[in-house]
Design an enzyme around this catalytic site. Structure first.
Site, PDB file in Angstrom:
ATOM      1  N   ASP A   1       0.800  -1.232   0.000  1.00 48.52           N
ATOM      2  CA  ASP A   1       0.000   0.000   0.000  1.00 48.52           C
ATOM      3  C   ASP A   1       0.827   1.272   0.000  1.00 48.52           C
ATOM      4  O   ASP A   1       0.263   2.363   0.013  1.00 48.52           O
ATOM      5  CB  ASP A   1      -0.897   0.048   1.241  1.00 48.52           C
ATOM      6  CG  ASP A   1      -1.950  -1.037   1.208  1.00 48.52           C
ATOM      7  OD1 ASP A   1      -2.131  -1.619   0.138  1.00 48.52           O
ATOM      8  OD2 ASP A   1      -2.571  -1.278   2.255  1.00 48.52           O
TER       9      ASP A   1
ATOM     10  N   ASP B   1       0.702   5.746   3.094  1.00 50.16           N
ATOM     11  CA  ASP B   1       0.063   4.436   2.994  1.00 50.16           C
ATOM     12  C   ASP B   1      -1.309   4.689   2.374  1.00 50.16           C
ATOM     13  O   ASP B   1      -2.161   5.335   2.982  1.00 50.16           O
ATOM     14  CB  ASP B   1      -0.063   3.830   4.394  1.00 50.16           C
ATOM     15  CG  ASP B   1      -0.750   2.472   4.369  1.00 50.16           C
ATOM     16  OD1 ASP B   1      -1.632   2.267   3.515  1.00 50.16           O
ATOM     17  OD2 ASP B   1      -0.413   1.622   5.202  1.00 50.16           O
TER      18      ASP B   1
ATOM     19  N   LYS C   1       1.867   3.404  19.362  1.00 51.63           N
ATOM     20  CA  LYS C   1       0.967   4.504  19.742  1.00 51.63           C
ATOM     21  C   LYS C   1       1.392   5.214  21.027  1.00 51.63           C
ATOM     22  O   LYS C   1       0.727   5.126  22.070  1.00 51.63           O
ATOM     23  CB  LYS C   1      -0.472   3.991  19.896  1.00 51.63           C
ATOM     24  CG  LYS C   1      -1.026   3.411  18.602  1.00 51.63           C
ATOM     25  CD  LYS C   1      -2.524   3.219  18.654  1.00 51.63           C
ATOM     26  CE  LYS C   1      -3.099   2.856  17.305  1.00 51.63           C
ATOM     27  NZ  LYS C   1      -2.528   1.656  16.667  1.00 51.63           N
TER      28      LYS C   1
END
Lengths: 401, 466
Positions: free
Chosen positions: B222, B330, B274
């Site tokens: 991607d 992406d 994260k």
């Protein structure tokens, strides 16, 4: 028989549900199908032979109606006068106060029409009917409604001869699917006998006079199956617009626009409006004086008021665009269609409140008040926009104060 | 396909002007020793001994002929078995005109050929409905199948074997990519996982294709960027450890896994998924180079390369970060697809503005604003406003008075008069009606016919009514 007519136009404190379209112009003068709301009544009344005079009765200042009355007197060749009520005294209060004026010249009967009803009113049929009914003191127009909706109107029960045996205004439980249309033909002697209550209260046709006449057996009904509706809310104007345009085909075919742009269905375009030939307009669109419609504009089911400017490639669906408002290129102004449920026979317009029970805005037409500008390439969906707003981005489901 | 031929070979051709030939001393020597004369193709070519003269007979210095292309190869054949060279006659074309014939030699000692594995994965559900009718790698990004951007970049740095790790069989993908692979001179291998193997498992599955002395590439399918593979290889060789991860800078690192590494050496310390507090702004860009040694770390079962393999490699000081220059995105979901498209177009504007063609059939009254890529076979009607950031595919027809902003219109679609499209992807063979409004990351599937509609909100993916 000789007739006069009274159109109850109300006043600035009335018709608030018509805002923002009634903020700058009395609601009875709001143009539907290119013609002020009450001009449709005047037009229909003037067709009746024997009608000598029309009174507009209300508590707006009389100068607001001067130009309109002058023009209508010439157009329809009938005497029209504005009677300004000093203070609101109920739907019959004004008639009673001015009964000497109204009854001067001894008409046999007087039409009383609420300004916020619209329809293909059978004025002539009513005139003929009352002349046949010597015992009747009043004839009221009725139409059929659904059981559910009937309780929002005056409910009428008649016998097989059309005699009203029971009348009740807005009952809490179901009484009859026959409802009063807000159009009455009252014999002069009945009006003559009416007096204002001595305690200074008002007097109402719907709650004081009609139930009493029904009880005394002198009230008759004429049932109509023609189109009839109310114009209480701003959301109702497009429905009325559609039907008045349809009625033009019968008597005023020349008012309907056939060329000058790609026209679909019934369209009224004021001769002074400038419409680009590449625009596609209709069905059921009315465009007011000096409006400008640009290249590649699409308008459907809408009213464009005077001097509005719809710039190129904009798309206007289910909307009322206010006076002098400007819609930018590729903007899309869209409302949610609002009309009687087509799957239910005799369904009427719902006069829904502005907000649903859970606080959300009721999906309805998009209405731009006067002098609003909408930026290019934005979408205004299901909004009510008050006058003089400059919209620079997209809005959905809002009242823009 | 690069062609290596000595100056002398050029010099002996009739009507030779300039050729797409690189000067290469190695090959010259080889020709010196092995070739005398070639009867080949359309002309008789005599190979003379190399004089070492670097100037072309017509006076054009060699190396100035880079814009030439080889139009067709008429024949190839191993000339001498002992040297394993192949020879071909070619037609050289410049500016569309044939300007002469050429001979190309494939040298006996090829430069090292690398391998690559592309993690294609599953059904591309996030790009539905486009991926309902077409495998995701074939969805056109800037008028070229997404995967082809990667394949071409790989071929350019000498990758000759590409393994496509797929989790389902798509005949369409196999057929179409086979055509491109042949054109690019790349051997294509499909590696089908019977059960989901995560992001590392496919490497174990394709182990036999990847093993060898040379490092190999692994790419997420991607990803769109400038693919600076050459610099990546150089970086990888310079540190000499097991793996290199390309990292890219992002504005909001808290949404991603952040790579913490030594800014000077590139050595990776740790990965923080994260992060709540700022630890860095570089994230894994989904492009890797590995030595074969990594294959010993990966078992043939569902394994995450990011969560299981990389941390272990970092602990043993075997993983380095290469900071990607330029843009990166992406493009696996609609919003990012369009963002990536804008970045890609801006990059083209800066590096190869001539490629931002605006097509031939654009009405003179139409306005093209900003970076716009219009296929030459597409047409744009009068008074249209196109751009900024718009890609219009082959044979698309934009009728008059339409406005298109930040969108991709895939091939063979029609946008009728006065419509407005913004921030959306229109599938192939769609027919969008007049006065249609499409916005907010709308993705319209293939073959959709629309009347009036608009993109209601971000969740709306497919809206149509006929």
């Amino acid at each position: 028989m000789s007739f006069k007519a009274v159109i109850l136009v109300g006043g600035p404190q009335k018709g608030t549900r018509f805002r923002p379209l009634s903020l700058q112009l009395p609601k009875p003068l709001f143009p539907i199908a290119g013609v002020p709301l009450i001009e449709h009544h005047i037009d229909q009344l003037s067709q009746l032979s024997g009608l000598s005079e029309i009174f507009l009765l209300g508590f707006y200042s009389s100068d607001l109606f001067t130009d309109f009355i002058n023009r209508c007197q010439q157009t329809y060749r009938v005497s029209i006068r504005y009677l300004e009520e000093p203070n609101p005294l109920g739907t019959a209060g004004g008639i009673v106060s001015f009964k000497t004026t109204i009854l001067s010249g001894d008409p046999d009967a007087v039409f009383v029409i609420n300004a916020d009803v619209c329809g293909d009113l059978p004025i002539e049929d009513m005139g003929q009917e009352i002349s046949k009914l010597s015992q009747a003191s009043c004839l009221l127009l009725t139409t059929e409604a659904t059981r559910q909706q009937s309780v929002n109107f005056g409910s009428v029960v008649t016998d097989s001869n059309g005699k009203v045996i029971h009348y009740v205004d807005r009952p809490t439980t179901f009484v009859s699917t026959n409802i009063s249309c807000g159009v009455y033909l009252i014999k002069s002697q009945v009006l003559q006998k009416l007096d204002l209550p001595l305690n200074g209260d008002g007097i109402w046709l719907e709650t004081d006079i009609l139930p009493e006449l029904a009880a005394s057996g002198n009230l008759y009904a004429l049932h109509t199956t023609r189109w009839w509706s109310q114009t209480k809310t701003a959301a109702a104007v497009l429905y009325a617009n559609r039907h008045y345009l349809r009625l033009y085909k019968k008597r005023y075919a020349a008012r309907l626009c056939k060329n000058g742009a790609q026209i679909i269905g019934d369209v009224f375009i004021d001769p002074s409006a400038k419409v680009d030939p590449t625009a596609k307009i209709g069905p059921n669109v009315s465009i007011g004086p000096n409006a400008i419609i640009g290249k590649g504009v699409r308008i459907k089911e809408s009213i464009i008021l005077a001097e509005a400017n719809i710039e190129e490639n904009a798309c206007v669906l289910q909307c009322v665009i206010g006076w002098r408002s400007v819609v930018g290129p590729w903007a899309r102004i869209e409302g949610i269609p609002h009309e009687p449920n087509p799957n239910v026979p005799f369904a009427k317009m719902e006069n829904k409140p502005l907000f649903l029970a859970d606080g959300r805005l009721t999906p309805s037409l998009t209405i731009l008040g006067s002098d609003v500008s909408v930026a290019a390439e934005t979408i205004i969906l299901n909004c009510v926009v008050l006058p003089y707003k400059e919209l620079t981005c997209s809005y959905k489901n809002q009242i823009i104060l | 396909m690069a062609a290596w031929v000595s100056e002398k070979v050029c010099a002996s051709l009739e009507s030779a002007c300039a050729y797409n030939f690189k000067s290469s001393a190695n090959i010259t020597q080889e020709i010196d020793g092995s070739l005398d004369e070639i009867k080949w193709g359309r002309s008789e070519v005599k190979i003379e001994n190399n004089s070492g003269d670097k100037t072309h007979p017509c006076g054009t210095p060699l190396g100035h002929s880079r814009k030439l292309e080889i139009k067709s190869v008429t024949r190839t054949q191993n000339f001498r078995k002992s040297h394993q060279s192949s020879v071909a006659t070619c037609i050289a074309v410049r500016n569309g005109a044939e300007i002469g014939y050429g001979v190309s030699l494939t040298p006996a000692q090829k430069p090292p050929k690398m391998k690559a594995l592309i993690l294609v994965g599953g059904y591309g559900t996030r790009l539905r409905p486009l991926t309902l009718t077409q495998p995701k790698p074939l969805v056109e990004f800037a008028n070229k199948p997404m995967m082809l951007h990667q394949m071409e970049a790989l071929a350019q740095v000498g990758v000759d074997t590409v393994v496509l790790a797929v989790s389902y069989r798509a005949e369409q993908l196999e057929q179409e990519m086979a055509v491109h692979a042949e054109r690019l001179g790349v051997r294509l291998i499909f590696s089908l996982e019977e059960e989901p193997l995560g992001t590392a498992g496919p490497l174990a599955l394709a182990r036999k294709h990847l093993e060898g002395a040379d490092p190999f590439f692994v790419l997420n399918s991607d990803v769109i960027c400038d693919f600076p593979f050459r610099q990546m290889v150089e970086f990888h060789k310079s540190h000499g450890k097991e793996g290199t991860i390309a990292v890219t800078k992002v504005e909001e690192p808290s949404k991603y896994g952040v790579v913490v590494f030594d800014e000077k050496s590139g050595e990776i310390d740790e990965f923080v998924e994260k992060p709540q507090e700022y630890v860095g702004n570089k994230i894994n860009a989904g492009l890797y180079i590995f030595d074969s040694a990594i294959l010993d770390r990966i078992p043939l079962r569902p394994t995450s390369i990011e969560k299981e393999i990389f941390p272990a490699m970092a602990t043993s000081h075997n993983l380095y970060a290469f900071v990607l220059p330029g843009f990166w995105m992406d493009v696996g979901q609609p919003k990012d697809f369009l963002k990536g498209m804008s970045l890609f177009l801006a990059h083209k504007r800066a590096t190869a503005p001539e490629e931002l063609s605006t097509g031939a059939a654009i009405h003179e009254s139409a306005k093209i604003q900003g970076n716009v890529l219009v296929d030459p076979t597409a047409s744009v009607g009068e008074n249209c406003v196109i751009g900024p950031n718009v890609v219009i595919g082959p044979r698309v027809r934009i009728e008059k008075g339409a406005c298109i902003r930040k969108s991709t219109i895939l091939s063979d679609s029609t946008i009728a008069n006065f419509s407005w499209v913004s921030g959306s992807i229109i599938g192939r063979k769609c027919s969008i009606g007049s006065w249609v409004r499409i916005e907010n990351n709308c993705v319209i599937g293939d073959d959709v016919v629309s009347g009036f509609f608009w993109g209601e909100n971000q969740k709306t993916r497919l809206l149509y009514y006929v």
